[in-house]
Design a protein around this motif. Structure first.
Motif, PDB file in Angstrom:
ATOM      1  N   GLY A   3     -27.479 -98.929 -54.451  1.00  9.33           N
ATOM      2  CA  GLY A   3     -28.411 -98.764 -53.341  1.00  9.33           C
ATOM      3  C   GLY A   3     -27.840 -99.467 -52.126  1.00  9.33           C
ATOM      4  N   ALA A   4     -28.589-100.392 -51.548  1.00  9.02           N
ATOM      5  CA  ALA A   4     -28.137-101.136 -50.371  1.00  9.02           C
ATOM      6  C   ALA A   4     -27.546-102.486 -50.754  1.00  9.02           C
ATOM      7  CB  ALA A   4     -29.294-101.317 -49.399  1.00  9.02           C
ATOM      8  N   GLU A   5     -27.190-102.663 -52.022  1.00  3.62           N
ATOM      9  CA  GLU A   5     -26.600-103.918 -52.479  1.00  3.62           C
ATOM     10  C   GLU A   5     -25.134-103.721 -52.839  1.00  3.62           C
ATOM     11  OE1 GLU A   5     -30.059-106.627 -54.317  1.00  3.62           O
ATOM     12  OE2 GLU A   5     -29.257-105.111 -55.679  1.00  3.62           O
ATOM     13  N   VAL A   6     -24.363-104.775 -52.625  1.00  7.57           N
ATOM     14  CA  VAL A   6     -22.953-104.808 -52.997  1.00  7.57           C
ATOM     15  C   VAL A   6     -22.817-105.778 -54.163  1.00  7.57           C
ATOM     16  CG1 VAL A   6     -20.637-105.430 -52.231  1.00  7.57           C
ATOM     17  CG2 VAL A   6     -22.228-104.360 -50.627  1.00  7.57           C
ATOM     18  N   LEU A   7     -22.163-105.333 -55.215  1.00  7.25           N
ATOM     19  CA  LEU A   7     -21.874-106.191 -56.364  1.00  7.25           C
ATOM     20  C   LEU A   7     -20.375-106.462 -56.387  1.00  7.25           C
ATOM     21  CD1 LEU A   7     -23.996-104.290 -59.011  1.00  7.25           C
ATOM     22  CD2 LEU A   7     -24.564-106.447 -57.913  1.00  7.25           C
ATOM     23  N   VAL A   8     -20.002-107.726 -56.432  1.00  8.31           N
ATOM     24  CA  VAL A   8     -18.602-108.112 -56.522  1.00  8.31           C
ATOM     25  C   VAL A   8     -18.386-108.730 -57.902  1.00  8.31           C
ATOM     26  CG1 VAL A   8     -16.749-109.523 -55.573  1.00  8.31           C
ATOM     27  CG2 VAL A   8     -18.460-108.508 -54.035  1.00  8.31           C
ATOM     28  N   TYR A   9     -17.525-108.088 -58.687  1.00 10.12           N
ATOM     29  CA  TYR A   9     -17.212-108.555 -60.039  1.00 10.12           C
ATOM     30  C   TYR A   9     -15.895-109.310 -59.988  1.00 10.12           C
ATOM     31  CZ  TYR A   9     -20.626-105.006 -61.375  1.00 10.12           C
ATOM     32  OH  TYR A   9     -21.758-104.253 -61.508  1.00 10.12           O
ATOM     33  N   GLU A  10     -15.904-110.552 -60.458  1.00 11.07           N
ATOM     34  CA  GLU A  10     -14.711-111.393 -60.447  1.00 11.07           C
ATOM     35  C   GLU A  10     -14.179-111.532 -61.870  1.00 11.07           C
ATOM     36  OE1 GLU A  10     -14.110-116.091 -60.056  1.00 11.07           O
ATOM     37  OE2 GLU A  10     -15.025-115.177 -58.272  1.00 11.07           O
ATOM     38  N   PHE A  11     -12.927-111.159 -62.055  1.00  5.06           N
ATOM     39  CA  PHE A  11     -12.261-111.270 -63.354  1.00  5.06           C
ATOM     40  C   PHE A  11     -11.181-112.337 -63.277  1.00  5.06           C
ATOM     41  CE2 PHE A  11     -14.170-107.150 -63.560  1.00  5.06           C
ATOM     42  CZ  PHE A  11     -14.505-106.991 -64.893  1.00  5.06           C
ATOM     43  N   ARG A  12     -11.036-113.076 -64.360  1.00  3.98           N
ATOM     44  CA  ARG A  12      -9.970-114.066 -64.485  1.00  3.98           C
ATOM     45  C   ARG A  12      -9.002-113.586 -65.559  1.00  3.98           C
ATOM     46  NH1 ARG A  12      -9.995-118.423 -60.802  1.00  3.98           N
ATOM     47  NH2 ARG A  12     -12.042-118.286 -59.826  1.00  3.98           N
ATOM     48  N   HIS A  13      -7.714-113.736 -65.276  1.00  2.57           N
ATOM     49  CA  HIS A  13      -6.700-113.334 -66.251  1.00  2.57           C
ATOM     50  C   HIS A  13      -6.862-114.157 -67.522  1.00  2.57           C
ATOM     51  CE1 HIS A  13      -4.733-110.750 -63.436  1.00  2.57           C
ATOM     52  NE2 HIS A  13      -4.464-111.738 -62.596  1.00  2.57           N
ATOM     53  N   GLY A  14      -6.698-113.502 -68.652  1.00  2.00           N
ATOM     54  CA  GLY A  14      -6.800-114.168 -69.942  1.00  2.00           C
ATOM     55  C   GLY A  14      -6.005-113.414 -70.984  1.00  2.00           C
ATOM     56  N   ASP A  15      -6.018-113.922 -72.176  1.00  2.59           N
ATOM     57  CA  ASP A  15      -5.286-113.309 -73.270  1.00  2.59           C
ATOM     58  C   ASP A  15      -6.288-112.922 -74.346  1.00  2.59           C
ATOM     59  OD1 ASP A  15      -3.157-112.500 -74.867  1.00  2.59           O
ATOM     60  OD2 ASP A  15      -2.889-114.491 -75.738  1.00  2.59           O
ATOM     61  N   PRO A  16      -6.426-111.695 -74.734  1.00  2.00           N
ATOM     62  CA  PRO A  16      -5.484-110.605 -74.504  1.00  2.00           C
ATOM     63  C   PRO A  16      -5.786-109.768 -73.264  1.00  2.00           C
ATOM     64  CG  PRO A  16      -7.091-109.899 -76.110  1.00  2.00           C
ATOM     65  CD  PRO A  16      -7.434-111.323 -75.732  1.00  2.00           C
ATOM     66  N   GLU A  17      -6.899-110.009 -72.578  1.00  2.00           N
ATOM     67  CA  GLU A  17      -7.219-109.222 -71.395  1.00  2.00           C
ATOM     68  C   GLU A  17      -8.040-110.057 -70.428  1.00  2.00           C
ATOM     69  OE1 GLU A  17      -9.992-105.958 -71.820  1.00  2.00           O
ATOM     70  OE2 GLU A  17     -10.956-106.934 -73.500  1.00  2.00           O
ATOM     71  N   PRO A  18      -8.155-109.619 -69.179  1.00  2.00           N
ATOM     72  CA  PRO A  18      -8.993-110.352 -68.222  1.00  2.00           C
ATOM     73  C   PRO A  18     -10.462-110.355 -68.657  1.00  2.00           C
ATOM     74  CG  PRO A  18      -7.534-108.836 -67.081  1.00  2.00           C
ATOM     75  CD  PRO A  18      -7.445-108.507 -68.542  1.00  2.00           C
ATOM     76  N   CYS A  19     -11.145-111.444 -68.321  1.00  2.00           N
ATOM     77  CA  CYS A  19     -12.562-111.596 -68.656  1.00  2.00           C
ATOM     78  C   CYS A  19     -13.405-111.624 -67.375  1.00  2.00           C
ATOM     79  CB  CYS A  19     -12.809-112.907 -69.383  1.00  2.00           C
ATOM     80  SG  CYS A  19     -12.035-113.024 -70.998  1.00  2.00           S
ATOM     81  N   LEU A  20     -14.583-111.030 -67.450  1.00  2.00           N
ATOM     82  CA  LEU A  20     -15.526-111.113 -66.347  1.00  2.00           C
ATOM     83  C   LEU A  20     -15.998-112.563 -66.252  1.00  2.00           C
ATOM     84  CD1 LEU A  20     -17.137-109.654 -64.132  1.00  2.00           C
ATOM     85  CD2 LEU A  20     -18.919-109.252 -65.836  1.00  2.00           C
TER      86      LEU A  20
END
Length: 98
Positions: A59-76
């Protein structure tokens, strides 16, 4: 005796790895959440060597998802929600490419 010790260390390592699993890894997010890839996180919140961000509109909102590198894959690691106009007022409509 040494083989028993080796097995115990191996199992302890596997248990520790299980404890460090992502609640939401990037592969699940990529597949299920409609989003746009960003070349840089808004405001430089995350350096490219640390992780990356994705953005979505709801809608009129912006969601920014931040991921950090990790093993075996990046995590939210974080989700920020802004009213669109607040997002633009804070970060602008352009950014400097890394």
């Amino acid at each position: 005796m040494r083989s028993l010790l080796a097995v115990m260390l191996l199992l302890a390592g596997a248990a520790q790895a299980a404890e460090q699993a992502c609640f939401l890894g990037y592969s699940g997010f990529e597949e299920k959440v409609p989003h746009l890839d960003l070349e840089a996180c808004p405001g430089g919140a995350v350096k490219p060597e640390e992780g990356f961000c994705r953005i979505a509109l709801s809608g009129a909102e912006v969601l920014v998802y931040e991921f950090r590198h990790g093993d075996p894959e990046p995590c939210l690691a974080r989700v920020d929600r802004y009213a669109f106009n607040d997002f633009v007022a804070r970060f602008g409509i352009r950014y400097a490419k890394p």
